[in-house]
Each structure stands twice: as C-alpha cells, then as structure tokens.
Enzyme design. Structure first.
Site, PDB file in Angstrom:
ATOM      1  N   SER A  20      -9.808   0.912 -12.148  1.00  0.00           N
ATOM      2  CA  SER A  20     -10.280   2.231 -11.657  1.00  0.00           C
ATOM      3  C   SER A  20     -10.786   3.153 -12.602  1.00  0.00           C
ATOM      4  CB  SER A  20      -9.418   2.938 -10.598  1.00  0.00           C
ATOM      5  OG  SER A  20      -8.749   2.339  -9.540  1.00  0.00           O
ATOM      6  N   LYS A  69       1.484   4.961  -1.818  1.00  0.00           N
ATOM      7  CA  LYS A  69       0.589   5.527  -0.854  1.00  0.00           C
ATOM      8  C   LYS A  69       1.399   6.431   0.489  1.00  0.00           C
ATOM      9  CE  LYS A  69      -2.901   2.045  -1.792  1.00  0.00           C
ATOM     10  NZ  LYS A  69      -3.635   1.081  -1.046  1.00  0.00           N
ATOM     11  N   ASN A  90      -4.521   6.729  -0.017  1.00  0.00           N
ATOM     12  CA  ASN A  90      -4.945   6.108  -1.623  1.00  0.00           C
ATOM     13  C   ASN A  90      -5.600   7.258  -2.103  1.00  0.00           C
ATOM     14  OD1 ASN A  90      -7.421   6.103  -0.188  1.00  0.00           O
ATOM     15  ND2 ASN A  90      -7.927   4.354  -1.593  1.00  0.00           N
ATOM     16  N   ALA A 130       1.740  -8.074   6.254  1.00  0.00           N
ATOM     17  CA  ALA A 130       1.939  -6.817   7.123  1.00  0.00           C
ATOM     18  C   ALA A 130       2.312  -5.593   6.391  1.00  0.00           C
ATOM     19  CB  ALA A 130       2.979  -7.147   8.075  1.00  0.00           C
ATOM     20  N   TYR A 219      -8.295 -10.222  -6.378  1.00  0.00           N
ATOM     21  CA  TYR A 219      -9.585 -10.245  -7.412  1.00  0.00           C
ATOM     22  C   TYR A 219      -9.026 -11.081  -8.589  1.00  0.00           C
ATOM     23  CZ  TYR A 219      -8.406  -5.658  -9.538  1.00  0.00           C
ATOM     24  OH  TYR A 219      -7.837  -4.507  -9.787  1.00  0.00           O
TER      25      TYR A 219
END
Length: 279
Positions: A20, A69, A90, A130, A219
């Site tokens: 980020s 979160k 988030n 989930a 990723y």
C-alpha cells in the site's frame, strides 16, 4: 511556504509485506501532493482503538487490513452504509472536525475489477471462504444484482456468521461444505478468499465454465494454482493485485480530496511486484 504535512498509513499485523505505501506514495508524487506521506504501522486488533485515539491532527486517514477491520468500524464516529452492512471497514477518514468516518472500499474496488473483467448484472456467484474478504464479496455480488450467493467453507459456523451480513445486503446465502466445492463452481463468477495454499488441492479438479471469471484475492505467489487452472480452462482472471489497486484508489481520493492518478499508482504497484518476483 512549506506545504503542511499530512500523513496516512496502512495498519494491520503482520504489515511489513504491504504494498500500500508504494501505491499511495506514488499517487502523492504524481498528484503533486508534496506534503503527504504514507507509511506502515504494525497494529493488532486490540490496539486499533488506542492507536486511532493517539493520532494527531496531521493524520488524514488509515487503510486497515487484517485483523483490524471490525475494530476500525467500532472506533469510527460514523460509517458508510456498506461498511455497516458488511460489518467491517478497511478505511478510516479523518474529518475536519477531528471525527473518524469508516468506509469499505474493498466492495467498490471488487465491483470495479469484476465489471472490468466482463461480469454483467445478475451473474451467478460462488465464494470460497467465509472470512472478512468474503463479506466484501457478498456486498459486491449484491451491487452486481445477485440475489443469492453460494458460500463454500471449511466450517459451517463461519457460513452462519455471514447470514446477518447477507440479510443486511438483501442476499440469500446458500452454504456448502468444503468437500462439496466441485459441485458449486460451474458459475459465472468464482471468488476465492481463502489463505495461501488452502484451495490448491482443488485447482485441478474443479469444473470450470469457459468464459467465467475467476477472482483469486491472493497475489503472492502469482499466478496461484487456482488462477492458472482457471486460465487454462478459458476463464478470465482477476488477481488480488487488481483489487489492491482499486481499493487504494478509493482511499486515496477520500484521504486527499484529489482525483487519483490511477495510471501512476498502477505502474508503481506493477514495478514493485516485479521487483519482489525477481528478488
């Protein structure tokens, strides 16, 4: 005159791997926001409230990753309808009066990348897993016009925990055990939200619908066995990197009030990912 300093960061635990800062700092540079900086902060779920309470007025916002979160939503003074429905945030945005606003840009980001991959309204959707990302996937499916989503998980109790989220979104959840996964993947969109390695044994045995979209929220490493198998079967592929960029764009614009330079942010992310692969 020296530009006023403005700060933002991504918080979570572990956090050292997060890309980020690469995305946001590239955006600041491309947008000419010379007084802005974006960092990483290691922060466990129980530490979120104390961290947020101690931030000075120079802080514009926080990106929140696992496991914080739900705690981020709890510390906010106000939240967006989607964050409230999903039960997780988030994104925390500092308002001019010092209060905090919670949002969930994972949902809009997921819709964006799925539509870009060719998903059309009313597509059939199966979600593997989930957890927190599955909540965002349910909200994205609702925005794309789905009325029911199949959730395949290792624990039935985890599926049951999603039902209040689905109810808030106007969705029906059809639960299935992990051993039944192969019976529920002949759909328009398959979304995998499980940790690295969990779905690998299924990758070569799942039936694929040619032209379907396979979205693997991972990723690293890439391609995952699931994505590779889906692509070989003629599916369109969306990666966690695609979502990472899309959700960051939404955060950037809320933090700064400036239109995000998406091309520059995406180029920086791609370069960082290549560097990691080489190293």
């Amino acid at each position: 005159m020296v530009a006023p300093q403005r700060r933002a960061a991504v918080i979570g635990k572990p956090i050292a791997h997060s890309l980020s800062p690469v995305i946001h700092n590239a955006g600041y540079a491309a947008a000419g926001l010379t007084g802005w900086s974006y960092t990483r902060i290691e922060c466990a779920e129980a530490e979120v409230a104390g961290l947020v309470a101690g931030l000075g007025p120079e802080w514009a916002g926080l990106s929140v990753t696992m496991p914080g979160k739900e705690a981020a939503l709890a510390v906010a003074d106000e939240s967006s309808p989607v964050a409230a429905a999903v039960g997780a945030a988030n994104t925390l945005v500092r308002r001019p009066d010092g209060s905090w606003y919670a949002d969930n840009t994972d949902v809009a980001g997921m819709v964006e990348v799925l539509v870009a991959a060719g998903v059309t309204p009313g597509a059939t959707v199966t979600v593997l897993g989930a957890g927190g990302t599955a909540r965002a996937a349910l909200a994205a499916a609702a925005r794309l016009g789905a009325t029911a989503v199949t959730v395949v998980a290792r624990r039935r109790s985890a599926i049951d925990e999603l039902r209040p989220v689905a109810d808030a979104l106007g969705l029906t959840v059809v639960g299935a055990g992990w051993d039944a996964a192969a019976r529920h993947t002949d759909v328009d969109v398959l979304v995998s939200t499980v940790p690295k390695g969990v779905v690998d044994p299924l990758a070569t045995v799942l039936p694929w619908r040619t032209g379907a979209v396979c979205f693997d929220a991972l990723y690293d490493p890439w391609p995952t066995p699931l994505a590779a198998a889906a692509e070989a079967a003629g599916c369109r592929i969306v990666s966690g990197l695609d979502l990472l960029l899309a959700q960051a764009v939404g955060q950037f614009e809320q933090f700064t009030g400036v239109t995000a330079p998406v091309a520059a942010m995406g180029a920086a992310l791609a370069a960082a990912r290549r560097a990691l692969t080489v190293s």
